[in-house]
Design an enzyme around this catalytic site. Structure first.
Site, short mmCIF file in Angstrom:
data_model
loop_
_atom_site.label_atom_id
_atom_site.label_comp_id
_atom_site.label_asym_id
_atom_site.label_seq_id
_atom_site.Cartn_x
_atom_site.Cartn_y
_atom_site.Cartn_z
CG ASN A 144 -1.96 1.12 1.16
OD1 ASN A 144 -1.83 2.05 0.39
ND2 ASN A 144 -2.99 1.00 1.99
CB SER A 150 -6.69 2.49 1.22
OG SER A 150 -5.30 2.43 0.98
CG ASP A 170 -1.41 1.73 -3.76
OD1 ASP A 170 -0.20 1.41 -3.75
OD2 ASP A 170 -1.91 2.55 -2.96
NE ARG A 321 -3.04 -15.02 -16.65
CZ ARG A 321 -4.20 -15.23 -16.04
NH1 ARG A 321 -5.15 -14.33 -16.07
NH2 ARG A 321 -4.41 -16.35 -15.39
CG ASP A 323 -8.71 -14.47 -16.67
OD1 ASP A 323 -8.02 -15.17 -15.92
OD2 ASP A 323 -9.94 -14.32 -16.54
CD GLU A 352 -6.22 -18.69 -16.44
OE1 GLU A 352 -6.38 -19.22 -15.33
OE2 GLU A 352 -7.07 -17.95 -16.96
CG HIS A 418 -4.11 -15.23 -9.31
ND1 HIS A 418 -3.28 -15.40 -10.41
CD2 HIS A 418 -5.35 -15.11 -9.81
CE1 HIS A 418 -4.00 -15.37 -11.51
NE2 HIS A 418 -5.27 -15.20 -11.18
CG ASP A 419 -6.19 -18.61 -10.78
OD1 ASP A 419 -7.07 -18.11 -10.04
OD2 ASP A 419 -5.98 -18.21 -11.94
CG ASP A 463 -9.41 -17.30 -4.04
OD1 ASP A 463 -9.22 -16.44 -3.17
OD2 ASP A 463 -10.29 -17.21 -4.91
NE ARG A 467 -6.64 -15.21 -5.41
CZ ARG A 467 -7.69 -15.13 -6.23
NH1 ARG A 467 -8.64 -14.24 -6.00
NH2 ARG A 467 -7.79 -15.95 -7.27
#
Length: 572
Positions: A144, A150, A170, A321, A323, A352, A418-419, A463, A467
């Protein structure tokens, strides 16, 4: 001979143009079946000057051997057929089948052919890609840098996430940490989506033309790209074109007007209007707030193509990338590639695709994909320890035969993302197994990619556990792991054999060896995944020495390798 096992497919991953003047030809045979495999080839129109070459057995898997021959050609209108030898038996494999003798006068009827290498059809990769060392950042969880933008309420940075947590990461946070990224040695960043979205992950986009308010603005993003480029770091964005947010104005217009809406055919809707209860429209997975876009629709295509033009040209990004790329039609991606490459021929396109992606990797759509089949294999061998070194090497060989060489050279190789759950969690906290997996990824052919925090020992289940906010309190870092990671990157950047070299495998028990070679430079990546010592003898010539790059130690003879340890042995 086991002729039933033979496989050759012209103009495919078994016969393709590697460069404008170079053809690669592959042949599959039964495992340990042939004593010799050769290829006769020549220009179709002067066939009487055909040549012969001996094919090299490059890979072997559970059932098959794979042979290759690389031919430099001034004239690419090539005919060819194969000579198979086992003991005293010789057979010729042609496009028409098997013969004991090849009739050259009728060769045009029987040989395989590569009709012509058209320059526009050659699948050329970005020149920088072989040297790429990627780092994936889940933007909302990295740092951050500007608390003023935020969201509220904010989850405490050190707390575990929920599916709807907001931490405040961010673009300013990424810019503030470019020193860190430069220090560890990465040179390419893949960002999860940065566009306007109600979620923390941003894969449900409301407005593709705006940076998410919680991440910053366009001026800040342009500054981030510029500052990254000044450090030799490339920026790749995440394109979410399979679906959007149900809050986007096009979908909301259909909810309001039904079939009278100009956007009704932008989606796949059964009936007049979307019905959340009935789920009468197609979505990503089964998520009602992510309606699937109809990329076969002309107006959808042009809308998304304009977005691609805007971000690629205006912000000087280095690629995309894609998705859920395997659920979008091929024609859309062909147009996408033309647009991106026209703006920046050196931009990279990474899909992906979690499974065999060969139809997308023929040179008209993607440059590479996220290499999840390798991710799974690495987890099976190093983390779950469900397969042997032999099976690991054989299955890697199978995967390498899926694609042309230029695709293998730029596949995005990752341990986690992240997956997935974090690799250290898959290892059940076994740091030795994580280090071995890291040593593999950085020694393997393709582009290594680190998911933020793996380098310092972050863990987390699937998940949302994978994360978490990046742990910036260095007292909580695994410094041994971190320093090992930095050393791997340093070696990767310095050794041509790891950047440009060929690859081969050998194994014993749970000791797997990757042999990388570029010209006279040879490096053996030797990985002991056993819980006991293993021994390895480098294939040294008389008087030759070797050097272990991770420990900076000289090697002259058989070496003892500690349990859960990797070595990078360079022959001098």
């Amino acid at each position: 001979m086991n002729l039933q096992a033979l496989c050759h497919i012209p103009c495919s991953n078994y016969a393709y143009a590697y460069r404008e003047n170079e053809l690669h030809i592959r042949l599959r045979t039964a495992k340990n079946d042939m004593d010799s495999v050769g290829i006769y080839y020549g220009i179709k129109f002067i066939w009487d000057k055909k040549m012969y070459g001996k094919m090299e057995k490059t890979f072997q898997d559970e059932f098959y051997d794979y042979y290759e021959y690389h031919m430099k050609v001034e004239d690419s209108r090539i005919g060819y057929y194969f000579e198979l030898q086992k003991g005293d038996e010789i057979t010729f494999y042609t496009e028409a089948g098997f013969v004991d003798e090849f009739d050259d006068e009728m060769g045009y009827c029987y040989y395989f052919q590569y009709p012509y290498i058209n320059q526009i059809d050659v699948h050329l990769q970005p020149k920088w890609a072989k040297e790429a060392i990627f780092y994936q950042i889940f933007v909302e969880r990295f740092f951050n840098g500007d608390p003023s933008n935020s969201p509220t309420p904010l989850t405490k940075w050190e707390d575990d996430p929920t599916p709807k947590s907001f931490y405040g990461g961010d673009l300013k946070g990424i810019m503030d940490k470019l020193d860190y990224l430069e220090e560890i040695g990465i040179n390419s960043i893949y960002l999860t989506p940065i566009f306007q979205s109600p979620s923390n992950h941003k894969y449900d986009i409301i407005d593709y033309y705006e940076i998410d308010n919680y991440f910053g603005d366009k001026a800040l993003f342009k500054q981030l790209v510029q500052k990254a480029h000044e450090r030799g770091i490339k920026i790749i964005l995440d394109a979410v074109f399979n679906h959007c947010s149900n809050q986007c104005h096009q979908f909301q217009d259909v909810i309001l007007k039904g079939r009278e809406s100009d956007y009704h055919e932008w989606f796949f809707i059964e009936g007049d209007k979307p019905d959340y209860d009935q789920m009468n429209y197609q979505t990503f997975a089964t998520v009602p707030y992510m309606p699937k876009l109809n990329t076969g629709n002309q107006y959808v295509r042009e809308y998304l193509y304009d977005i691609v033009r805007y971000w690629t040209s205006e912000f000087n990004i280095d690629g995309w990338r894609l998705d859920v790329s395997d659920e979008v039609d091929h024609e859309f991606w062909r147009g996408f590639r033309k647009i991106v490459k026209a703006i920046n021929p050196e931009a990279i396109i990474i899909g992906e695709n979690w499974h065999n992606a060969n139809p997308w990797l023929m040179g008209d759509q993607f440059d590479s994909v996220m290499n999840y089949p390798v991710t799974k294999l690495v987890a099976d061998f190093f983390a779950r320890q469900e397969i042997t070194a032999k099976v690991f090497a054989e299955r890697l060989s199978t995967l390498l035969m899926r694609y042309p060489a230029q695709v293998n050279e730029v596949m995005l190789n990752l341990l986690d993302s992240h997956d997935t759950e974090r690799f250290l969690t898959t290892c059940k906290g076994d740091k030795g197994s994580l280090k071995n997996a890291m040593a593999f990824i950085f020694g393997y052919i393709g582009m290594p990619c680190t998911y933020y925090g793996t380098e310092i020992g972050m863990d987390g289940v699937y998940d949302p556990g994978c994360r978490k906010g990046f742990v910036w309190n260095q007292s909580k870092w695994d410094m041994d792991l971190f320093n090992f990671y930095k050393k791997l990157i340093k070696i990767r950047k310095e050794e041509n054999a790891l950047i440009k070299g060929t690859i081969a495998f050998s194994y014993q028990e749970n000791l797997v060896v990757m042999h990388r070679q570029y010209q006279n430079e040879i490096i053996d990546i030797v990985i002991n995944q056993c819980d006991k010592f293993q021994y390895y003898t480098p294939n040294l010539k008389e008087g030759q020495e070797a050097y272990e790059l991770l420990s900076d130690e000289s090697i002259k003879e058989t070496i003892s390798i500690k349990p859960k340890t990797a070595l990078y042995i360079k022959r001098l």
